[in-house]
Design a protein around this motif. Structure first.
Motif, short mmCIF file in Angstrom:
data_model
loop_
_atom_site.label_atom_id
_atom_site.label_comp_id
_atom_site.label_asym_id
_atom_site.label_seq_id
_atom_site.Cartn_x
_atom_site.Cartn_y
_atom_site.Cartn_z
N GLU A 74 17.13 43.73 24.06
CA GLU A 74 18.11 44.26 23.12
C GLU A 74 17.67 45.62 22.59
N GLU A 75 16.37 45.75 22.25
CA GLU A 75 15.89 47.01 21.71
C GLU A 75 15.98 48.12 22.75
N LEU A 76 15.61 47.82 24.00
CA LEU A 76 15.71 48.82 25.06
C LEU A 76 17.16 49.24 25.28
N GLY A 77 18.06 48.26 25.20
CA GLY A 77 19.47 48.58 25.35
C GLY A 77 20.00 49.39 24.19
N THR A 78 19.55 49.06 22.99
CA THR A 78 19.99 49.80 21.80
C THR A 78 19.57 51.26 21.88
N LYS A 79 18.38 51.51 22.47
CA LYS A 79 17.89 52.88 22.60
C LYS A 79 18.44 53.59 23.83
N LYS A 80 19.39 52.94 24.51
CA LYS A 80 20.11 53.54 25.63
C LYS A 80 19.23 53.82 26.85
N LEU A 137 10.19 41.58 12.34
CA LEU A 137 9.53 40.34 11.92
C LEU A 137 8.03 40.48 12.05
N GLU A 138 7.30 39.69 11.26
CA GLU A 138 5.84 39.73 11.30
C GLU A 138 5.35 39.47 12.71
N GLY A 139 4.51 40.38 13.19
CA GLY A 139 3.85 40.18 14.48
C GLY A 139 4.64 40.57 15.69
N MET A 140 5.95 40.82 15.56
CA MET A 140 6.75 41.11 16.75
C MET A 140 6.74 42.58 17.13
N ASN A 141 6.71 43.46 16.13
CA ASN A 141 6.73 44.90 16.37
C ASN A 141 7.99 45.38 17.08
N ILE A 142 8.97 44.51 17.16
CA ILE A 142 10.27 44.89 17.71
C ILE A 142 11.34 44.34 16.78
N PRO A 143 12.46 45.03 16.63
CA PRO A 143 13.52 44.53 15.76
C PRO A 143 14.03 43.16 16.20
N ARG A 160 23.52 42.76 20.51
CA ARG A 160 24.74 43.54 20.68
C ARG A 160 24.91 44.05 22.11
N THR A 161 23.81 44.29 22.79
CA THR A 161 23.90 44.97 24.09
C THR A 161 23.84 44.01 25.28
N ILE A 162 23.40 42.78 25.06
CA ILE A 162 23.30 41.81 26.16
C ILE A 162 24.60 41.03 26.26
N GLN A 163 25.25 41.14 27.39
CA GLN A 163 26.57 40.54 27.53
C GLN A 163 26.54 39.05 27.85
N GLU A 164 25.53 38.63 28.61
CA GLU A 164 25.58 37.25 29.12
C GLU A 164 24.18 36.77 29.48
N LEU A 165 23.92 35.48 29.27
CA LEU A 165 22.70 34.82 29.74
C LEU A 165 23.14 33.70 30.68
N GLU A 166 22.68 33.77 31.93
CA GLU A 166 23.05 32.73 32.87
C GLU A 166 21.80 32.20 33.58
N PHE A 167 21.95 31.06 34.22
CA PHE A 167 20.82 30.41 34.88
C PHE A 167 21.16 30.20 36.36
#
Length: 588
Positions: free
Chosen positions: A220-226, A264-270, A275-282
């Motif tokens: 998500e963060e990589l997508g947010t940063k385009k 969040l504590e320890g994650m260092n990522i938002p 918002r940017t990930i459209q779908e999760l499939e298996f």
């Protein structure tokens, strides 16, 4: 990447709720960020690889290439040339258990012995997790992991009692007492854990679930940063955890537009709404070569990590492989990986990376410098913060380690001229210009009387005064010392006295700065009252302190004698013995 990308991912080290399996000490969720126009070429390359090296198997599996690290390297490089980018989450299971102890039993919401401010003291929480990782036995950690799988009040009580007992033996009394502060609320803690399991099912008691959330947040963060536009994430089929994965994804996708993404504590990522990930499939890995490539990546990371933690010597091609996959852990300018590991493991990863960098470039990497010890501090690498809750010292010289310490009590005293500048000592009848660096020094005293006596024997054209540097004025002293680095390398304690001795000025400034940061951190987190105890004993006002070398010091207030010990009780007893000595006020 301007067009849409699909992220194909898979896991390695999946033991479900079984955290302490010696054969799989790491859990890895890894994936390939794949531009849509590279899918065909990447798929063809992977199929050719399977036919050449694993034609008798229906799909690529890491175990087939475990003893062929050069082939894994070539595959990673080939996929990279096609525009694919690797990303992953790496969790060291033993460290995660240690961290879960902190999260469960040292939460101010359920533990009245902890101040509310401790909730945001991430550094101390990580310190404690590393201490538990280092000091608690496998049996103690395993007993907690088992209790967490079935979080009843009875099971958690047994686990807490066991941990508190071993902390008293192997960590220190303060941490043991803090953990026991959760005893009155264990029923509430158990109820909260059961509610989480009821919400998310079997996945909640595993590393799989939190690692998936971390992975989603990286994408998500990589997508947010385009950096790319995510079409979807394709994960290998997950059996009993698949429904929980899907529900978690939908919950984050359907959050309110007003929800903010926070660190969040320890994650260092938002962390927050997707918002940017459209779908999760298996998909079945056998049907999707790019999921197989994720298995190859995840397995390589887990296998190298297991080799490092077991002390195995890596072969040249394994080091080369580590140089390809570990750098995102330590150089996160663009966050492609998230790691939850002990300090020991981070150091091992760093050493592998160093071995892959040419010597003329190695000087650009941050290096640990050998640390030195102050009387009130501990031997730690220069630049690291001193621990608030260091493991206890079992013997006067812990583990027989050589003592390279510089022992200085606070406050320190210096001499200042009319412009409030510290004095620089020079040889008699020599000017600054006529001396070399090694002939100059900054004088400091450990006792105001010694400084006053020295001042009375000196003849200066302008008046000088003795100035005191207590804990609050440490930053001032550090700044003054660093200003002198242009003139000298040496501080002299108690010059011309019986206990006179030199000290490198850079080292003293660094150690004092770390000492000050420990004091500030203990105050800002509200833990100062745990480290420092004031008592009235036999008419004496006594203050005892847990030092950052794992020992204790006790002193009579306001400025009486001091004593040390391997426990708070021993330090106070040694002080009382000193106070019973005739003329003890003259002792140092």
């Amino acid at each position: 990447m301007s067009e849409k990308s699909i992220i194909y991912c898979d896991e390695s080290g999946n033991d479900g709720p079984h955290y302490l399996n010696r054969d799989t000490q790491f859990f890895v969720l890894a994936g390939w960020i794949t531009p849509e126009n590279s899918i065909v070429n990447a798929t063809v390359a992977l199929e050719m690889l399977r036919r050449k090296y694993s034609s008798d198997a229906p799909e690529l599996k890491f175990k087939t290439f475990k003893k062929r690290p050069w082939l894994v390297c070539d595959t990673i490089l080939k996929l990279g040339k096609l525009g694919l980018v690797p990303t992953y989450v790496l969790a060291e299971k033993r460290f995660c258990v240690a961290g879960k102890i902190v999260e469960t039993f040292l939460d101010p919401y359920y533990n009245d012995r902890l101040p509310t401010k401790f909730s945001v003291d991430l550094r101390t929480k990580q310190e404690l997790a590393n201490t538990f990782y280092d000091r608690l036995s496998d049996d103690t950690l395993s007993s907690f992991a088992e209790a967490y799988r079935a979080p009843t009040q009875e099971n958690l009580t047994e686990a807490l009692t066991n941990i508190a007992h071993h902390c008293l033996e192997s960590v220190n009394a303060e941490v043991s007492q803090l953990i026991e502060g959760s005893l009155p609320r264990l029923a509430d803690i158990a109820a909260a854990e059961v509610a989480a399991v009821e919400t998310w099912g079997k996945a909640m008691g595993t590393l799989n679930f939190p690692c998936l959330i971390s992975f989603l947040m990286i994408i998500e963060e990589l997508g947010t940063k385009k950096f790319f536009e995510t079409a979807r994430i394709v994960h290998d089929e997950q059996g009993p955890y698949q429904d929980a994965y899907a529900r978690a994804f939908e919950q984050f996708r359907n959050s309110s537009d007003d929800d903010d993404r926070v660190i969040l504590e320890g994650m260092n990522i938002p962390y927050g709404t997707l918002r940017t990930i459209q779908e999760l499939e298996f998909q079945r890995s056998v049907d999707q070569p790019l999921v197989q490539a994720a298995d190859l990546l995840a397995g390589s990371i887990a296998n190298l990590s297991n080799a490092l933690i077991n002390g195995q010597t890596l072969r040249e091609q394994e080091i080369r492989l580590g140089g390809l996959i570990f750098p995102p852990l330590l150089f996160p300018d663009i966050r492609l990986a998230h790691v939850v590991c002990s300090n020991q493991m981070l150091a091992k990863f760093g050493e592998v990376i160093r071995q892959t960098i040419p010597q003329d470039e190695e000087r650009l990497l941050p290096r640990e410098q050998e640390g030195h010890e102050l009387h009130w501090t501990s031997t730690v690498p220069s630049g690291e913060e001193l621990p608030l809750f260091p493991p206890c010292s079992k013997t006067p010289d812990e583990n027989g380690k050589p003592n390279h310490s510089i022992k200085v009590d606070l406050p320190l005293f210096g001499l200042a001229n009319s412009e409030d500048q510290l004095v620089l000592l020079l040889p008699p009848d020599k000017s600054l210009e006529a001396t070399d660096r090694n002939e100059r020094s900054v004088p400091l005293w450990t006792n105001s009387d010694l400084a006053t006596e020295f001042l009375s024997e000196m003849e200066w054209d302008e008046p000088h005064v003795v100035i005191e540097f207590g804990p609050v004025r440490i930053p001032d002293l550090v700044e003054r010392l660093r200003n002198f680095i242009q003139w000298t390398d040496i501080v002299i304690f108690n010059p011309f006295g019986e206990n006179s001795g030199p000290c490198p000025i850079i080292q003293l400034a660094s150690d004092l700065e770390r000492l000050y940061k420990r004091w500030i951190r203990s105050s800002s987190s509200g833990l100062i009252s745990t480290l420092v105890k004031n008592e009235d004993i036999d008419g004496h006002q006594i203050r005892s302190v847990l030092l950052s070398n794992g020992k204790y010091a006790a002193g009579k207030l306001p400025d009486g004698p001091t004593a040390t010990g391997l426990s708070r009780k021993e330090a106070v007893a040694n002080l009382l013995e000193t106070l019973r000595t005739p003329n003890c006020d003259t002792l140092e």
